[in-house]
Design a protein around this motif. Structure first.
Motif, PDB file in Angstrom:
ATOM      1  N   ASP A   1       2.986  -1.336   4.095  1.00  0.00           N
ATOM      2  CA  ASP A   1       3.061   0.246   3.645  1.00  0.00           C
ATOM      3  C   ASP A   1       4.297   1.104   3.671  1.00  0.00           C
ATOM      4  OD1 ASP A   1       1.158   2.391   3.425  1.00  0.00           O
ATOM      5  OD2 ASP A   1       2.085   2.873   5.202  1.00  0.00           O
ATOM      6  N   ASP A   2       4.482   1.719   2.701  1.00  0.00           N
ATOM      7  CA  ASP A   2       5.614   2.551   2.587  1.00  0.00           C
ATOM      8  C   ASP A   2       5.381   4.148   3.109  1.00  0.00           C
ATOM      9  OD1 ASP A   2       7.083   0.277   1.767  1.00  0.00           O
ATOM     10  OD2 ASP A   2       7.440   1.205  -0.427  1.00  0.00           O
TER      11      ASP A   2
ATOM     12  N   THR B   1       0.786  -1.445   0.085  1.00  0.00           N
ATOM     13  CA  THR B   1       0.093   0.187   0.074  1.00  0.00           C
ATOM     14  C   THR B   1       0.962   1.221   0.048  1.00  0.00           C
ATOM     15  OG1 THR B   1      -0.176   0.001   2.616  1.00  0.00           O
ATOM     16  CG2 THR B   1      -1.978  -0.855   1.210  1.00  0.00           C
ATOM     17  N   LEU B   2       0.349   2.220  -0.662  1.00  0.00           N
ATOM     18  CA  LEU B   2       1.078   3.569  -0.840  1.00  0.00           C
ATOM     19  C   LEU B   2      -0.549   4.683  -0.784  1.00  0.00           C
ATOM     20  CD1 LEU B   2       3.694   4.940  -0.598  1.00  0.00           C
ATOM     21  CD2 LEU B   2       3.652   4.813  -3.214  1.00  0.00           C
TER      22      LEU B   2
ATOM     23  N   ARG C   1      11.021   2.832  -0.509  1.00  0.00           N
ATOM     24  CA  ARG C   1       9.938   2.651  -1.693  1.00  0.00           C
ATOM     25  C   ARG C   1      10.021   1.412  -2.269  1.00  0.00           C
ATOM     26  NH1 ARG C   1       7.119   7.674  -2.644  1.00  0.00           N
ATOM     27  NH2 ARG C   1       6.397   7.891  -0.432  1.00  0.00           N
TER      28      ARG C   1
ATOM     29  N   GLU D   1      -3.527   4.335   0.534  1.00  0.00           N
ATOM     30  CA  GLU D   1      -4.604   3.580   0.121  1.00  0.00           C
ATOM     31  C   GLU D   1      -5.715   3.688   1.436  1.00  0.00           C
ATOM     32  OE1 GLU D   1      -5.233   2.628  -2.843  1.00  0.00           O
ATOM     33  OE2 GLU D   1      -3.115   2.084  -3.810  1.00  0.00           O
TER      34      GLU D   1
ATOM     35  N   ARG E   1      -2.427   2.870 -22.064  1.00  0.00           N
ATOM     36  CA  ARG E   1      -1.891   2.256 -21.180  1.00  0.00           C
ATOM     37  C   ARG E   1      -1.953   0.822 -21.481  1.00  0.00           C
ATOM     38  NH1 ARG E   1      -2.477   2.188 -14.930  1.00  0.00           N
ATOM     39  NH2 ARG E   1      -1.496  -0.111 -15.238  1.00  0.00           N
TER      40      ARG E   1
ATOM     41  N   LEU F   1       2.975  -9.830 -16.406  1.00  0.00           N
ATOM     42  CA  LEU F   1       3.157  -8.539 -15.795  1.00  0.00           C
ATOM     43  C   LEU F   1       1.887  -8.228 -14.525  1.00  0.00           C
ATOM     44  CD1 LEU F   1       4.056  -6.185 -18.394  1.00  0.00           C
ATOM     45  CD2 LEU F   1       5.350  -7.407 -17.147  1.00  0.00           C
ATOM     46  N   SER F   2       1.106  -9.320 -14.520  1.00  0.00           N
ATOM     47  CA  SER F   2       0.007  -9.155 -13.574  1.00  0.00           C
ATOM     48  C   SER F   2       0.669  -9.112 -12.140  1.00  0.00           C
ATOM     49  CB  SER F   2      -0.923 -10.563 -13.689  1.00  0.00           C
ATOM     50  OG  SER F   2      -1.694 -10.369 -12.438  1.00  0.00           O
ATOM     51  N   GLY F   3      -0.244  -8.135 -11.286  1.00  0.00           N
ATOM     52  CA  GLY F   3       0.173  -8.104  -9.889  1.00  0.00           C
ATOM     53  C   GLY F   3      -0.457  -8.780  -8.963  1.00  0.00           C
TER      54      GLY F   3
ATOM     55  N   HIS G   1      -7.953  -5.620  -8.597  1.00  0.00           N
ATOM     56  CA  HIS G   1      -7.852  -7.506  -8.458  1.00  0.00           C
ATOM     57  C   HIS G   1      -9.327  -8.253  -8.174  1.00  0.00           C
ATOM     58  CE1 HIS G   1      -3.274  -6.697  -8.886  1.00  0.00           C
ATOM     59  NE2 HIS G   1      -3.926  -6.385  -9.994  1.00  0.00           N
TER      60      HIS G   1
ATOM     61  N   SER H   1      -3.548   5.966  -8.958  1.00  0.00           N
ATOM     62  CA  SER H   1      -2.686   5.058  -9.321  1.00  0.00           C
ATOM     63  C   SER H   1      -1.176   5.891  -9.062  1.00  0.00           C
ATOM     64  CB  SER H   1      -2.712   4.833 -10.740  1.00  0.00           C
ATOM     65  OG  SER H   1      -1.745   3.817 -11.351  1.00  0.00           O
TER      66      SER H   1
ATOM     67  N   ASP I   1      -6.265  -1.897  -4.338  1.00  0.00           N
ATOM     68  CA  ASP I   1      -7.124  -0.826  -4.803  1.00  0.00           C
ATOM     69  C   ASP I   1      -8.527  -1.369  -5.326  1.00  0.00           C
ATOM     70  OD1 ASP I   1      -6.033  -1.988  -6.913  1.00  0.00           O
ATOM     71  OD2 ASP I   1      -5.226  -0.029  -7.881  1.00  0.00           O
TER      72      ASP I   1
ATOM     73  N   LEU J   1       7.238  -1.446  -4.969  1.00  0.00           N
ATOM     74  CA  LEU J   1       6.294  -2.194  -4.845  1.00  0.00           C
ATOM     75  C   LEU J   1       6.751  -3.742  -4.801  1.00  0.00           C
ATOM     76  CD1 LEU J   1       3.363  -3.277  -5.159  1.00  0.00           C
ATOM     77  CD2 LEU J   1       3.492  -2.473  -7.447  1.00  0.00           C
TER      78      LEU J   1
ATOM     79  N   PHE K   1       8.149  -2.640 -10.008  1.00  0.00           N
ATOM     80  CA  PHE K   1       6.650  -3.210  -9.924  1.00  0.00           C
ATOM     81  C   PHE K   1       6.417  -4.624 -10.205  1.00  0.00           C
ATOM     82  CE2 PHE K   1       2.840  -0.024 -10.079  1.00  0.00           C
ATOM     83  CZ  PHE K   1       3.373   0.937  -9.447  1.00  0.00           C
ATOM     84  N   LYS K   2       7.357  -5.108 -10.864  1.00  0.00           N
ATOM     85  CA  LYS K   2       7.014  -6.490 -11.562  1.00  0.00           C
ATOM     86  C   LYS K   2       7.169  -7.629 -10.611  1.00  0.00           C
ATOM     87  CE  LYS K   2       4.753  -3.817 -14.560  1.00  0.00           C
ATOM     88  NZ  LYS K   2       3.293  -3.729 -14.352  1.00  0.00           N
TER      89      LYS K   2
HETATM   90  N1  GDD Z   1       4.245  -0.326  -0.277  1.00  0.00           N
HETATM   91  C1  GDD Z   1       4.185   0.131  -1.712  1.00  0.00           C
HETATM   92  N2  GDD Z   1       5.270   0.674  -2.195  1.00  0.00           N
HETATM   93  N3  GDD Z   1       3.116  -0.088  -2.229  1.00  0.00           N
HETATM   94  C2  GDD Z   1       2.948   0.321  -3.538  1.00  0.00           C
HETATM   95  C3  GDD Z   1       4.117   1.237  -4.094  1.00  0.00           C
HETATM   96  C4  GDD Z   1       5.485   1.410  -3.226  1.00  0.00           C
HETATM   97  O1  GDD Z   1       6.262   1.902  -3.793  1.00  0.00           O
HETATM   98  N4  GDD Z   1       3.584   1.726  -5.179  1.00  0.00           N
HETATM   99  C5  GDD Z   1       2.342   1.241  -5.544  1.00  0.00           C
HETATM  100  N5  GDD Z   1       2.061   0.554  -4.254  1.00  0.00           N
HETATM  101  C6  GDD Z   1       0.698  -0.140  -4.226  1.00  0.00           C
HETATM  102  C7  GDD Z   1      -0.495   0.599  -4.392  1.00  0.00           C
HETATM  103  O2  GDD Z   1      -0.921   1.101  -3.063  1.00  0.00           O
HETATM  104  C8  GDD Z   1      -1.571  -0.354  -4.758  1.00  0.00           C
HETATM  105  O3  GDD Z   1      -2.066  -1.103  -3.817  1.00  0.00           O
HETATM  106  C9  GDD Z   1      -0.580  -1.511  -5.530  1.00  0.00           C
HETATM  107  O4  GDD Z   1       0.753  -1.286  -5.066  1.00  0.00           O
HETATM  108  C10 GDD Z   1      -0.639  -1.348  -7.284  1.00  0.00           C
HETATM  109  O5  GDD Z   1      -0.237   0.176  -7.372  1.00  0.00           O
HETATM  110  P1  GDD Z   1      -1.162   0.967  -8.518  1.00  0.00           P
HETATM  111  O6  GDD Z   1      -0.640   2.393  -8.600  1.00  0.00           O
HETATM  112  O7  GDD Z   1      -2.593   0.912  -8.287  1.00  0.00           O
HETATM  113  O8  GDD Z   1      -0.769   0.347  -9.900  1.00  0.00           O
HETATM  114  P2  GDD Z   1      -1.782  -0.110 -11.169  1.00  0.00           P
HETATM  115  O9  GDD Z   1      -2.971  -0.429 -10.803  1.00  0.00           O
HETATM  116  O10 GDD Z   1      -1.447   0.927 -12.168  1.00  0.00           O
HETATM  117  O11 GDD Z   1      -0.828  -1.582 -11.487  1.00  0.00           O
HETATM  118  C11 GDD Z   1      -1.044  -2.847 -10.845  1.00  0.00           C
HETATM  119  O12 GDD Z   1      -1.663  -3.605 -11.470  1.00  0.00           O
HETATM  120  C12 GDD Z   1      -1.044  -4.161 -12.900  1.00  0.00           C
HETATM  121  C13 GDD Z   1      -1.959  -5.361 -13.374  1.00  0.00           C
HETATM  122  O13 GDD Z   1      -2.121  -6.137 -12.533  1.00  0.00           O
HETATM  123  C14 GDD Z   1       0.250  -3.269 -10.470  1.00  0.00           C
HETATM  124  O14 GDD Z   1      -0.082  -4.525  -9.705  1.00  0.00           O
HETATM  125  C15 GDD Z   1       1.062  -3.652 -11.795  1.00  0.00           C
HETATM  126  O15 GDD Z   1       2.213  -4.171 -11.407  1.00  0.00           O
HETATM  127  C16 GDD Z   1       0.269  -4.589 -12.535  1.00  0.00           C
HETATM  128  O16 GDD Z   1       0.870  -4.863 -13.589  1.00  0.00           O
END
Ligand code: GDD
Ligand code: MN
Length: 377
Positions: free
Chosen positions: A56-57, A27-28, A86, A30, A151, A174-176, A113, A228, A110, A88, A197-198
């Protein structure tokens, strides 16, 4: 007898109390998503002993504090608060390390998923010879939701590039959103790059043996609260991950980035030197000094944003960092100007003299700034 029963009941409770699956949620900022997410998990996982690990960061909206206050009444909630860092991927890694459950999942906070997949993910991992179950936006039946055209096409390009480091045929590397057995994670953890991020791609590419993968389609939902964190840096971080997996065993990626920015600095330096000599009729010493100063400043900011983005300095620490960087580079620059002026007076080849001066200072700058400016975490 009663006592025996009570002890047994306690033991059963203790067994029941240890979760079978930990859902790691980075979380960042959220805060507003935390409660809705917990409610969704609760509804999606009946009869399953789960816990959620928020990592959480140090969010400025008090996400961590909020989680802790909810956790007072719900032992399934846990929180790691990281300060001064910092990222992910590293957040997910630390969350998984802090869990002792036999299965670990990673999911965004968020609500994008689909938590409804979690029970099936667990079921597959328990019953079938599968190492990782991935929530896929690209598998038949899945979707990108309202991701904008730009995007979406960047995401597709990224997916193609993933082939460079992960040979498996996976629709959404690349799914999270995924779940794996803990031994699968542990087998790869020391090789993980942790860049960017990945985390799933990192895991797939870092595992000592090819992982057996199953993909379940889901529709990427749109974000309800908060923003985001994906910005232009994410593309850069992705390149850093690819570079680390491709060449990291030869050159550490941080050094490579510093060197790359150093090269850019050389271009800036030479441009200022050339302009000073040609347009401003500066003497060589002055032009070389000014060039050094400008390159030094731009290098500091670029390194702070790109090379050390996970330890990015802000506010007062930025100022202090800049001053230490000047100090370190000042010493490097003295050597630089000295060497270059000497060479210039000896051979009059301005670019060669300028260049060699830069090389001397660059080596010094990297070594010292990694110790004093961006202290290793
Ligand atoms: N602790 C921490 N530190 N959390 C982070 C950071 C960080 O530096 N950056 C982002 N987050 C958290 C956000 O709070 C959120 O819960 C999650 O990571 C994803 O961040 P988003 O900013 O919502 O990313 P997105 O929706 O554009 O992309 C996500 O979904 C994609 C598809 O599944 C990510 O998970 C991508 O990696 C993924 O490809
Ligand atoms: Mn998101």
């Amino acid at each position: 007898m009663d006592q025996l029963l009570a002890t047994q009941a306690q033991a059963v409770n203790a067994v029941n109390a240890s979760p079978i699956v930990t859902i790691v949620v980075p979380t960042l900022n959220e805060r507003d998503n935390v409660e809705p997410l917990i409610a969704l998990l609760d509804a999606a996982l009946p009869g399953i002993n789960w816990e959620v690990m928020f990592v959480d960061d140090d969010s400025t909206d008090d996400t961590a504090k909020h989680v802790r206050s909810l956790a007072m009444a719900d032992p399934r909630l846990r929180c790691i608060q990281r300060i001064g860092r910092r990222g992910l991927s590293t957040a997910c890694i630390e969350g998984m390390l802090a869990s002792s459950a036999p299965y670990v999942a990673v999911m965004d906070a968020d609500l994008q998923h689909d938590e409804a997949l979690l029970p099936r993910m667990l079921e597959i991992l328990r019953r079938e010879p599968v190492d990782v179950v991935i929530g896929s936006r690209y598998a038949a039946g899945g979707g990108l939701g309202d991701l904008t055209g730009k995007r979406a096409s960047i995401s597709r390009l990224g997916t193609k590039l993933a082939r460079l480091i992960c040979k498996q045929d996976i629709s959404d590397p690349l799914s999270g959103f995924f779940m794996c057995r803990r031994d699968v994670f542990e087998g790869a953890v020391r090789r993980l790059s942790g860049q960017g991020f990945k985390i799933l791609l990192d895991l797939l590419a870092s595992s000592p043996r090819p992982l057996r993968v199953r993909e379940l389609p889901f529709e990427f939902r749109s974000r309800q609260h908060g923003e985001s964190k994906l910005d232009t840096l994410v593309a850069w971080e992705y390149v850093a991950l690819l570079a680390d997996k491709l060449f990291g065993h030869i050159v550490p990626v941080r050094f490579a980035l510093f060197a790359l920015i150093g090269l850019l600095g050389v271009a800036v330096h030479m441009l200022v030197l050339w302009s000073g000599l040609n347009f401003l009729s500066w003497g060589f010493g002055l032009a070389q000094s000014m060039a050094t100063f400008v390159a030094m400043t731009s290098n500091f900011f670029l390194n702070n944003i790109l090379t050390y983005r996970d330890q990015r300095l802000r506010g007062w620490r930025l100022l202090r960092g800049l001053l230490t960087f000047y100090g370190i580079c000042g010493i490097g620059a003295t050597a630089n100007v000295g060497v270059a002026s000497y060479l210039f007076s000896a051979n009059q080849i301005w670019w060669l003299a300028g260049l060699l001066g830069v090389v001397v200072s660059a080596v010094w700058n990297y070594a010292m700034s990694s110790i004093f400016t961006w202290k290793a975490s």
